[in-house]
Design a protein around this motif. Structure first.
Motif, mmCIF file in Angstrom:
data_model
loop_
_atom_site.group_PDB
_atom_site.id
_atom_site.type_symbol
_atom_site.label_atom_id
_atom_site.label_comp_id
_atom_site.label_asym_id
_atom_site.label_seq_id
_atom_site.Cartn_x
_atom_site.Cartn_y
_atom_site.Cartn_z
ATOM 1 N N ILE A 60 -2.908 17.973 -9.622
ATOM 2 C CA ILE A 60 -2.004 18.946 -9.714
ATOM 3 C C ILE A 60 -2.197 20.262 -9.640
ATOM 4 O O ILE A 60 -1.437 21.057 -9.364
ATOM 5 C CB ILE A 60 -1.209 18.600 -11.025
ATOM 6 C CG1 ILE A 60 -2.056 18.755 -12.180
ATOM 7 C CG2 ILE A 60 -0.534 17.282 -11.182
ATOM 8 C CD1 ILE A 60 -1.204 18.698 -13.579
ATOM 9 N N GLU A 116 -1.940 12.835 -5.225
ATOM 10 C CA GLU A 116 -0.899 13.471 -5.976
ATOM 11 C C GLU A 116 -1.377 13.624 -7.427
ATOM 12 O O GLU A 116 -0.514 14.244 -8.035
ATOM 13 C CB GLU A 116 0.445 12.390 -6.056
ATOM 14 C CG GLU A 116 0.741 12.251 -4.582
ATOM 15 C CD GLU A 116 2.385 11.353 -4.646
ATOM 16 O OE1 GLU A 116 2.568 10.807 -5.535
ATOM 17 O OE2 GLU A 116 2.766 11.236 -3.459
ATOM 18 N N GLN A 117 -2.180 12.851 -7.937
ATOM 19 C CA GLN A 117 -2.555 13.060 -9.312
ATOM 20 C C GLN A 117 -3.296 14.397 -9.513
ATOM 21 O O GLN A 117 -3.372 14.923 -10.623
ATOM 22 C CB GLN A 117 -3.712 11.759 -9.853
ATOM 23 C CG GLN A 117 -2.795 10.641 -9.743
ATOM 24 C CD GLN A 117 -3.098 9.781 -8.564
ATOM 25 O OE1 GLN A 117 -3.044 10.272 -7.380
ATOM 26 N NE2 GLN A 117 -3.457 8.582 -8.321
ATOM 27 N N GLU A 157 -3.784 14.359 -0.172
ATOM 28 C CA GLU A 157 -3.077 13.052 -0.364
ATOM 29 C C GLU A 157 -3.031 12.523 -1.823
ATOM 30 O O GLU A 157 -2.361 11.633 -2.021
ATOM 31 C CB GLU A 157 -3.596 12.080 0.642
ATOM 32 C CG GLU A 157 -3.467 12.432 2.017
ATOM 33 C CD GLU A 157 -2.018 12.844 2.630
ATOM 34 O OE1 GLU A 157 -1.087 12.081 2.320
ATOM 35 O OE2 GLU A 157 -2.167 13.734 3.469
ATOM 36 N N LYS A 178 -2.374 6.102 -11.575
ATOM 37 C CA LYS A 178 -1.115 6.764 -10.889
ATOM 38 C C LYS A 178 -0.580 7.826 -11.956
ATOM 39 O O LYS A 178 0.063 8.822 -11.626
ATOM 40 C CB LYS A 178 -0.156 5.629 -10.562
ATOM 41 C CG LYS A 178 -0.506 4.619 -9.442
ATOM 42 C CD LYS A 178 -0.719 5.483 -8.141
ATOM 43 C CE LYS A 178 -0.975 4.496 -6.928
ATOM 44 N NZ LYS A 178 -1.317 5.022 -5.778
#
Length: 276
Positions: free
Chosen positions: A101, A98-99, A96, A73
């Motif tokens: 960037i 999120e890591q 989907e 995460k």
């Protein structure tokens, strides 16, 4: 320069993920090692908390997509590719996660980041397409921290042994025999190239083969080599249908087409830093 790293051919080959997807589909559908290449590759990544990670030649992002539940995460991932089409596909596939960037159109031979910025760098099945690999590897060593790690996958010169003969027995005009990515950067010569810029280089081999029981995915695989092989000149619509029947007859006679695979990963550590 070879057809493996001819810049125009590489751009044509990877302007979208159409060709890559066809090759991935054959491996996913008929590989005998059911654990899966992308699962194995991701298992080798030893991410630490808060690592900054960069991947070069991210393609359609399939390794990340297929391991989304394993991504720590707290890491921050930047994906790069020389193809805008590939980057767009990767971003669509990975919305989907999120890591991840940032997505950057970038050449590994000219990395737009400062020295010692990243903890991990990744280059999966792409270094053999780079014209100046020594420059590219030196750039990776430059942007990695002193305890950083470079994960690199590639093939052996023995990967898919027998496929070239199968294709050329069908039509000897196809110049498949002279095309070899592993001769540029493979399991046999990659460690030597990496060792110029890393103190430690480890090689891991993934055991696998293909057991092909349907002709169409293999037809699609061969057609996906357009540019690298003179597919467009030879494989007309009627000739492609004949190729399909040729493979179908072999499968009906022998039960399958069996092709050995030989791929793996280099894990390079302790980047050598250039002194001022």
């Amino acid at each position: 320069m070879s057809r493996a790293n001819d810049r125009d051919i590489v751009k044509f080959q990877y302007n979208s993920d159409k060709n890559l997807y066809a090759r991935q589909a054959l491996h996913r559908g008929f590989s005998t090692n059911k654990y899966g290449w992308e699962n194995w590759v991701f298992d080798q990544y030893m991410f630490k908390p808060n690592d900054k990670v960069i991947e070069f030649g991210c393609g359609n992002g399939s390794t990340w997509a297929n391991n989304s539940n394993k991504i720590p995460k707290d890491i921050k991932v930047t994906l790069t590719d020389i193809s805008e089409g590939m980057l767009s596909t990767a971003e669509s596939n990975l919305l989907e996660i999120e890591q991840i960037i940032k997505y950057c159109n970038m050449d590994i031979q000219n990395i737009k980041y400062t020295n010692s910025y990243f903890d991990c760098a990744i280059a999966n099945h792409m270094l053999y397409h780079v014209q100046n690999r020594d420059l590219a590897i030196s750039e990776i060593a430059r942007i990695l921290k002193e305890d950083g790690t470079f994960y690199v996958t590639t093939n052996s010169i023995y990967n898919m042994k027998g496929l070239k003969n199968l294709v050329m027995d069908f039509d000897s005009r196809l110049d498949y025999s002279s095309f070899s990515v592993a001769s540029e950067f493979g399991l046999e010569n990659g460690a030597e190239q990496l060792s110029k810029h890393f103190e430690s280089v480890e090689k891991l081999v993934y055991e696998d083969s293909l057991h092909i029981t349907e002709p169409k995915p293999l037809v699609d695989y061969v057609l996906s080599l357009e540019g690298h092989v003179n597919i467009q000149e030879i494989m007309t619509e009627s000739r492609t249908k004949e190729f399909y029947q040729y493979l179908k007859d072999i499968i009906l006679k022998d039960g399958s087409i069996d092709i050995p695979k030989a791929s793996g990963m280099f894990i390079a550590k302790k980047p050598k830093k250039l002194t001022e």
